[in-house]
Design a protein around this motif. Sequence first.
Motif, PDB file in Angstrom:
ATOM      1  N   ASP A  63       0.855  -1.183   0.000  1.00 12.26           N
ATOM      2  CA  ASP A  63       0.000   0.000   0.000  1.00 12.26           C
ATOM      3  C   ASP A  63       0.892   1.233   0.000  1.00 12.26           C
ATOM      4  N   PHE A  64       1.369   1.582  -1.199  1.00 12.83           N
ATOM      5  CA  PHE A  64       2.351   2.651  -1.328  1.00 12.83           C
ATOM      6  C   PHE A  64       1.744   4.027  -1.071  1.00 12.83           C
ATOM      7  N   ARG A  65       0.472   4.184  -1.327  1.00 15.86           N
ATOM      8  CA  ARG A  65      -0.187   5.465  -1.068  1.00 15.86           C
ATOM      9  C   ARG A  65      -0.205   5.760   0.432  1.00 15.86           C
ATOM     10  N   ALA A  66      -0.618   4.793   1.229  1.00 13.26           N
ATOM     11  CA  ALA A  66      -0.638   4.985   2.683  1.00 13.26           C
ATOM     12  C   ALA A  66       0.781   5.162   3.213  1.00 13.26           C
ATOM     13  N   ALA A  67       1.714   4.365   2.700  1.00 12.53           N
ATOM     14  CA  ALA A  67       3.106   4.461   3.146  1.00 12.53           C
ATOM     15  C   ALA A  67       3.678   5.840   2.858  1.00 12.53           C
ATOM     16  N   SER A  68       3.453   6.357   1.661  1.00 11.70           N
ATOM     17  CA  SER A  68       4.031   7.659   1.315  1.00 11.70           C
ATOM     18  C   SER A  68       3.367   8.783   2.107  1.00 11.70           C
ATOM     19  N   GLY A  69       2.069   8.669   2.386  1.00 14.06           N
ATOM     20  CA  GLY A  69       1.406   9.692   3.185  1.00 14.06           C
ATOM     21  C   GLY A  69       1.976   9.782   4.589  1.00 14.06           C
ATOM     22  N   LEU A  70       2.211   8.630   5.199  1.00 10.70           N
ATOM     23  CA  LEU A  70       2.804   8.616   6.535  1.00 10.70           C
ATOM     24  C   LEU A  70       4.245   9.099   6.512  1.00 10.70           C
ATOM     25  N   ALA A  71       4.991   8.705   5.489  1.00  8.02           N
ATOM     26  CA  ALA A  71       6.384   9.141   5.377  1.00  8.02           C
ATOM     27  C   ALA A  71       6.462  10.660   5.168  1.00  8.02           C
ATOM     28  N   ARG A  72       5.519  11.220   4.430  1.00  5.10           N
ATOM     29  CA  ARG A  72       5.490  12.683   4.243  1.00  5.10           C
ATOM     30  C   ARG A  72       5.222  13.394   5.569  1.00  5.10           C
ATOM     31  N   ARG A  73       4.302  12.861   6.355  1.00  3.28           N
ATOM     32  CA  ARG A  73       4.030  13.450   7.674  1.00  3.28           C
ATOM     33  C   ARG A  73       5.263  13.357   8.566  1.00  3.28           C
ATOM     34  N   ALA A  74       5.956  12.225   8.510  1.00  3.02           N
ATOM     35  CA  ALA A  74       7.171  12.048   9.310  1.00  3.02           C
ATOM     36  C   ALA A  74       8.240  13.044   8.881  1.00  3.02           C
ATOM     37  N   LEU A  75       8.388  13.215   7.587  1.00  6.75           N
ATOM     38  CA  LEU A  75       9.378  14.161   7.070  1.00  6.75           C
ATOM     39  C   LEU A  75       9.058  15.584   7.524  1.00  6.75           C
ATOM     40  N   ALA A  76       7.804  15.968   7.485  1.00  4.82           N
ATOM     41  CA  ALA A  76       7.413  17.306   7.941  1.00  4.82           C
ATOM     42  C   ALA A  76       7.758  17.514   9.410  1.00  4.82           C
ATOM     43  N   LEU A  77       7.525  16.495  10.234  1.00  3.59           N
ATOM     44  CA  LEU A  77       7.883  16.604  11.651  1.00  3.59           C
ATOM     45  C   LEU A  77       9.384  16.761  11.835  1.00  3.59           C
ATOM     46  N   ARG A  78      10.146  15.984  11.098  1.00  2.00           N
ATOM     47  CA  ARG A  78      11.607  16.062  11.200  1.00  2.00           C
ATOM     48  C   ARG A  78      12.121  17.420  10.749  1.00  2.00           C
ATOM     49  N   ARG A  79      11.586  17.914   9.645  1.00  2.00           N
ATOM     50  CA  ARG A  79      12.011  19.231   9.137  1.00  2.00           C
ATOM     51  C   ARG A  79      11.697  20.334  10.143  1.00  2.00           C
ATOM     52  N   ALA A  80      10.538  20.247  10.789  1.00  2.00           N
ATOM     53  CA  ALA A  80      10.143  21.267  11.763  1.00  2.00           C
ATOM     54  C   ALA A  80      11.044  21.248  12.989  1.00  2.00           C
ATOM     55  N   GLU A  81      11.497  20.074  13.374  1.00  2.00           N
ATOM     56  CA  GLU A  81      12.304  19.949  14.583  1.00  2.00           C
ATOM     57  C   GLU A  81      13.769  20.268  14.333  1.00  2.00           C
ATOM     58  N   ASP A  82      14.315  19.771  13.233  1.00  2.00           N
ATOM     59  CA  ASP A  82      15.742  19.965  12.945  1.00  2.00           C
ATOM     60  C   ASP A  82      15.953  19.863  11.430  1.00  2.00           C
ATOM     61  N   PRO A  83      15.804  20.980  10.705  1.00  2.00           N
ATOM     62  CA  PRO A  83      15.841  20.944   9.239  1.00  2.00           C
ATOM     63  C   PRO A  83      17.125  20.367   8.650  1.00  2.00           C
ATOM     64  N   GLU A  84      18.213  20.439   9.381  1.00  2.00           N
ATOM     65  CA  GLU A  84      19.501  19.956   8.877  1.00  2.00           C
ATOM     66  C   GLU A  84      19.901  18.606   9.478  1.00  2.00           C
ATOM     67  N   GLY A  85      19.045  18.021  10.272  1.00  2.00           N
ATOM     68  CA  GLY A  85      19.405  16.820  11.020  1.00  2.00           C
ATOM     69  C   GLY A  85      19.363  15.541  10.213  1.00  2.00           C
ATOM     70  N   TYR A  86      19.950  14.522  10.801  1.00  2.00           N
ATOM     71  CA  TYR A  86      20.002  13.196  10.187  1.00  2.00           C
ATOM     72  C   TYR A  86      18.604  12.609  10.013  1.00  2.00           C
TER      73      TYR A  86
END
Length: 96
Positions: A63-86
């Motif tokens: 289910d690549f649609r659900a997987a990519s939606g969750l991964a996009r949300r995860a990426l947004a959280l990571r960018r908000a917390e530490d845009p340059e982080g690992y």
Amino acid sequence: VSGFVLGLLSLPYAYDSGTTRQRSLRDLLDSGAARAHTLTRASGAVRSDVLLALAEGYYGLGDFRAASGLARRALALRRAEDPEGYGVVTARASLA
């Protein structure tokens, strides 16, 4: 993250609608995705890790649609917390 996943496995709804049919992995992932918003007291990194773990589960089901939606949300959280982080790199890799 492991506590969240283990919590899914120990939900009191081990059976579907009073039948003896055990819940499927998709049911558990759907429950996890629906409950992920309850992690408001956790850091963005922890919430991101939970979302990425769920995304991997959906990816494994094809289910690549659900997987990519969750991964996009995860990426947004990571960018908000530490845009340059690992964490941004790992979230991007999961999204890819």
